[in-house]
Design an enzyme around this catalytic site. Structure first.
Site, PDB file in Angstrom:
ATOM      1  N   ASP A 149      36.346  35.468  -2.780  1.00 10.81           N
ATOM      2  CA  ASP A 149      36.560  35.744  -4.432  1.00 10.81           C
ATOM      3  C   ASP A 149      35.801  37.187  -4.688  1.00 10.81           C
ATOM      4  O   ASP A 149      35.972  37.547  -5.843  1.00 10.81           O
ATOM      5  CB  ASP A 149      36.365  34.598  -5.293  1.00 10.81           C
ATOM      6  CG  ASP A 149      34.829  34.325  -5.575  1.00 10.81           C
ATOM      7  OD1 ASP A 149      34.025  34.978  -5.489  1.00 10.81           O
ATOM      8  OD2 ASP A 149      34.548  33.256  -5.878  1.00 10.81           O
ATOM      9  N   ASP A 192      31.977  35.531   0.099  1.00 12.64           N
ATOM     10  CA  ASP A 192      32.798  34.829  -0.628  1.00 12.64           C
ATOM     11  C   ASP A 192      34.152  35.606  -0.927  1.00 12.64           C
ATOM     12  O   ASP A 192      34.169  36.506  -1.516  1.00 12.64           O
ATOM     13  CB  ASP A 192      32.126  34.588  -1.858  1.00 12.64           C
ATOM     14  CG  ASP A 192      32.682  33.536  -2.934  1.00 12.64           C
ATOM     15  OD1 ASP A 192      34.057  33.588  -2.666  1.00 12.64           O
ATOM     16  OD2 ASP A 192      32.298  32.841  -3.726  1.00 12.64           O
ATOM     17  N   HIS A 251      28.432  24.668  -5.498  1.00 11.68           N
ATOM     18  CA  HIS A 251      28.805  26.166  -4.903  1.00 11.68           C
ATOM     19  C   HIS A 251      28.100  27.133  -5.764  1.00 11.68           C
ATOM     20  O   HIS A 251      28.141  28.281  -5.184  1.00 11.68           O
ATOM     21  CB  HIS A 251      30.412  26.233  -4.388  1.00 11.68           C
ATOM     22  CG  HIS A 251      31.349  26.515  -5.775  1.00 11.68           C
ATOM     23  ND1 HIS A 251      32.558  27.069  -5.406  1.00 11.68           N
ATOM     24  CD2 HIS A 251      30.974  26.149  -6.850  1.00 11.68           C
ATOM     25  CE1 HIS A 251      32.993  27.046  -6.619  1.00 11.68           C
ATOM     26  NE2 HIS A 251      32.259  26.552  -7.464  1.00 11.68           N
ATOM     27  N   HIS A 257      31.201  27.635  -1.040  1.00 11.01           N
ATOM     28  CA  HIS A 257      29.942  28.442  -0.950  1.00 11.01           C
ATOM     29  C   HIS A 257      28.612  27.577  -1.084  1.00 11.01           C
ATOM     30  O   HIS A 257      27.384  28.204  -0.501  1.00 11.01           O
ATOM     31  CB  HIS A 257      29.885  29.403  -1.914  1.00 11.01           C
ATOM     32  CG  HIS A 257      29.166  30.704  -1.204  1.00 11.01           C
ATOM     33  ND1 HIS A 257      29.507  32.196  -1.980  1.00 11.01           N
ATOM     34  CD2 HIS A 257      28.416  31.281  -0.145  1.00 11.01           C
ATOM     35  CE1 HIS A 257      29.081  32.918  -1.141  1.00 11.01           C
ATOM     36  NE2 HIS A 257      28.490  32.442  -0.126  1.00 11.01           N
ATOM     37  N   ASP A 265      29.970  38.753  -3.321  1.00 15.43           N
ATOM     38  CA  ASP A 265      30.650  37.475  -4.180  1.00 15.43           C
ATOM     39  C   ASP A 265      31.164  38.252  -5.838  1.00 15.43           C
ATOM     40  O   ASP A 265      30.708  39.219  -6.151  1.00 15.43           O
ATOM     41  CB  ASP A 265      29.517  36.561  -4.656  1.00 15.43           C
ATOM     42  CG  ASP A 265      30.068  34.930  -4.917  1.00 15.43           C
ATOM     43  OD1 ASP A 265      31.122  35.094  -5.393  1.00 15.43           O
ATOM     44  OD2 ASP A 265      29.565  34.148  -4.359  1.00 15.43           O
ATOM     45  N   GLU A 273      34.812  30.112   0.892  1.00 15.49           N
ATOM     46  CA  GLU A 273      36.005  29.876  -0.472  1.00 15.49           C
ATOM     47  C   GLU A 273      37.347  30.181  -0.006  1.00 15.49           C
ATOM     48  O   GLU A 273      38.026  30.707  -1.244  1.00 15.49           O
ATOM     49  CB  GLU A 273      35.346  30.427  -1.371  1.00 15.49           C
ATOM     50  CG  GLU A 273      33.972  30.278  -1.862  1.00 15.49           C
ATOM     51  CD  GLU A 273      33.972  28.810  -2.951  1.00 15.49           C
ATOM     52  OE1 GLU A 273      35.089  28.376  -3.371  1.00 15.49           O
ATOM     53  OE2 GLU A 273      32.867  28.257  -3.184  1.00 15.49           O
ATOM     54  N   ASP A 321      26.139  32.644  -8.041  1.00 11.56           N
ATOM     55  CA  ASP A 321      25.662  31.489  -7.165  1.00 11.56           C
ATOM     56  C   ASP A 321      24.272  31.322  -7.469  1.00 11.56           C
ATOM     57  O   ASP A 321      23.776  30.623  -6.494  1.00 11.56           O
ATOM     58  CB  ASP A 321      26.159  31.748  -5.945  1.00 11.56           C
ATOM     59  CG  ASP A 321      27.845  31.516  -5.827  1.00 11.56           C
ATOM     60  OD1 ASP A 321      28.321  31.340  -6.926  1.00 11.56           O
ATOM     61  OD2 ASP A 321      28.539  31.620  -4.891  1.00 11.56           O
ATOM     62  N   HIS A 378      30.767  35.916  -8.091  1.00 18.33           N
ATOM     63  CA  HIS A 378      29.754  35.312  -8.784  1.00 18.33           C
ATOM     64  C   HIS A 378      28.204  35.543  -8.437  1.00 18.33           C
ATOM     65  O   HIS A 378      28.122  35.939  -7.331  1.00 18.33           O
ATOM     66  CB  HIS A 378      30.079  33.945  -8.699  1.00 18.33           C
ATOM     67  CG  HIS A 378      31.387  33.606  -9.073  1.00 18.33           C
ATOM     68  ND1 HIS A 378      32.392  33.566  -8.139  1.00 18.33           N
ATOM     69  CD2 HIS A 378      32.112  33.332 -10.234  1.00 18.33           C
ATOM     70  CE1 HIS A 378      33.608  33.171  -8.773  1.00 18.33           C
ATOM     71  NE2 HIS A 378      33.523  33.278 -10.171  1.00 18.33           N
TER      72      HIS A 378
HETATM   73  N1  LIG Z   1      30.967  29.870  -4.763  1.00 19.98           N
HETATM   74  C1  LIG Z   1      31.769  30.131  -6.192  1.00 19.98           C
HETATM   75  N2  LIG Z   1      33.127  30.431  -6.150  1.00 19.98           N
HETATM   76  N3  LIG Z   1      31.139  29.834  -7.267  1.00 19.98           N
HETATM   77  C2  LIG Z   1      31.558  29.886  -8.348  1.00 19.98           C
HETATM   78  C3  LIG Z   1      30.678  29.651  -9.448  1.00 19.98           C
HETATM   79  C4  LIG Z   1      31.286  29.466 -10.607  1.00 19.98           C
HETATM   80  C5  LIG Z   1      30.179  29.209 -11.868  1.00 19.98           C
HETATM   81  N4  LIG Z   1      29.397  30.256 -12.106  1.00 19.98           N
HETATM   82  C6  LIG Z   1      29.688  27.683 -11.705  1.00 19.98           C
HETATM   83  O1  LIG Z   1      28.467  27.871 -11.513  1.00 19.98           O
HETATM   84  O2  LIG Z   1      30.177  26.780 -11.628  1.00 19.98           O
HETATM   85 MN   LIG Z   2      30.042  32.296  -4.047  1.00 23.57          MN
HETATM   86 MN   LIG Z   3      32.527  33.401  -5.885  1.00 23.51          MN
END
Ligand SMILES: NC(=[NH2+])NCCC[C@H](N)C(=O)O
Ligand SMILES: [Mn+2]
Ligand SMILES: [Mn+2]
Length: 303
Positions: free
Chosen positions: A232, A230, A143, A103, A126, A275, A130, A128
């Site tokens: 996920d 994303d 990411h 990402h 997402d 992702e 990010d 998350h």
């Molecule tokens: N694009 C993603 N899948 N991001 C996941 C981030 C996970 C976690 N918040 C980190 O900063 O490491």
């Molecule tokens: Mn993401």
């Molecule tokens: Mn994510």
């Protein structure tokens, strides 16, 4: 704002996995092509140009970087190139469809779009947020930082991508499907006043109601809408091929409904699907789901 549906699509692959510090998402663009993206979009009446991949240089096989901004140099280089290609395709009046990759590539995609559309709305699907910076990130993985960068927070090198300091308007940025935030991310999201529809709100009100609000927010007073998806965001049951899976995500139908409502609203001017981790996938399922979502986003209907 209601741009008529752009039938010219440029596919841009970015097999970057350094932002995730995890092998496997570098095969994402190939996996999506293998799932016959181009054929499906042609059948929908689109004219496709595949621009190929922006190839990252892999660091030496050890792949060890212990900093809190892992692989900053290479991620900056790839995103700078991506920014230029995205901007170029928009100036050719084509719809950029970017395939990740991790990402962190949203930094380049969005800065490319911002070259043409200063008043941009963004829908960020997402699990998350990010929205970490090097200071708040638990992992140092870039990411987890693209949203912060697009609001002008982060390392100078990342902020410099795109040549000038164009930033997004937090009022025109909406997150959907979120269920895993780090402490620093929670603070920053609140401080910036970003609209976050977590899984809680989606459970409570349903995807249709959430999308109606989200679409209004990102399209009113903007000159384009970017979708950053994303994989996920979806539940790992439906999209198992992701590096950072989180239980309790969007169902297959919820994700499709969101894409279908966006197609009906006719507001989306660029998109990226990221992702997809083929090493962790089952029989290319996650890439196939991504292709199905892209088809819905670009207007395919059952009847
Ligand atoms: N694009 C993603 N899948 N991001 C996941 C981030 C996970 C976690 N918040 C980190 O900063 O490491
Ligand atoms: Mn993401
Ligand atoms: Mn994510």
């Amino acid at each position: 704002m209601n741009p008529s549906l752009n039938r010219l699509v440029s596919i841009i692959g970015v097999p970057l996995d350094l932002g995730a510090n995890h092998r496997g998402v570098d095969i994402g663009p190939s996996a999506v092509r293998y799932a016959q993206l181009e054929e499906h979009l042609q059948a929908l009446g689109y004219s496709i140009e595949d621009k190929g991949d922006i190839l990252p240089n892999k660091p030496n096989c050890s792949y060890l970087d212990e900093s809190n901004l892992k692989y900053l140099d290479e991620i900056t280089r790839v995103n700078t190139e991506l920014c230029a290609i995205v901007a170029e395709e928009i100036s050719r009046n084509r719809f950029p469809l970017v395939l990740g990759g991790d990402h962190s590539i949203a930094i380049g995609t969005i800065s490319g779009v911002l070259q043409h559309k200063q008043r941009l709305g963004v829908l960020w699907f997402d699990a998350h947020g990010d929205i970490n910076t090097a200071e708040t990130s638990p992992s140092g993985n870039i990411h987890g930082m693209p949203v912060a960068v697009r609001f002008g927070l982060g390392h100078e090198r990342l902020l410099g991508i795109g040549g000038r300091r164009v930033t997004l308007n937090p009022q025109k940025f909406v997150m959907i499907g979120v269920r895993d935030l780090d402490p620093g991310e929670k603070k920053l999201l609140k401080k910036l006043g970003i609209t976050v529809y977590t899984m809680h709100e989606i459970d409570l009100f349903g995807m249709a109601a959430i999308m109606e609000k989200a679409i209004r927010q990102v399209s009113d007073g903007t000159d384009g809408v970017h979708v950053s998806f994303d994989m996920d965001a979806m539940d790992p049951l439906h999209a198992p091929g992701v590096g950072t899976p989180v239980l309790g995500g969007l169902t297959y139908r919820e994700s499709h409904l969101a894409m279908e409502l966006l197609a009906a609203a006719n507001i989306v001017t660029s998109a990226e699907f990221v992702e997809i981790n083929t090493v962790l996938d089952h029989r290319n399922q996650t890439a196939k789901v991504a292709v199905a979502l892209i088809r819905s986003l670009l207007g395919e209907r059952t009847l």
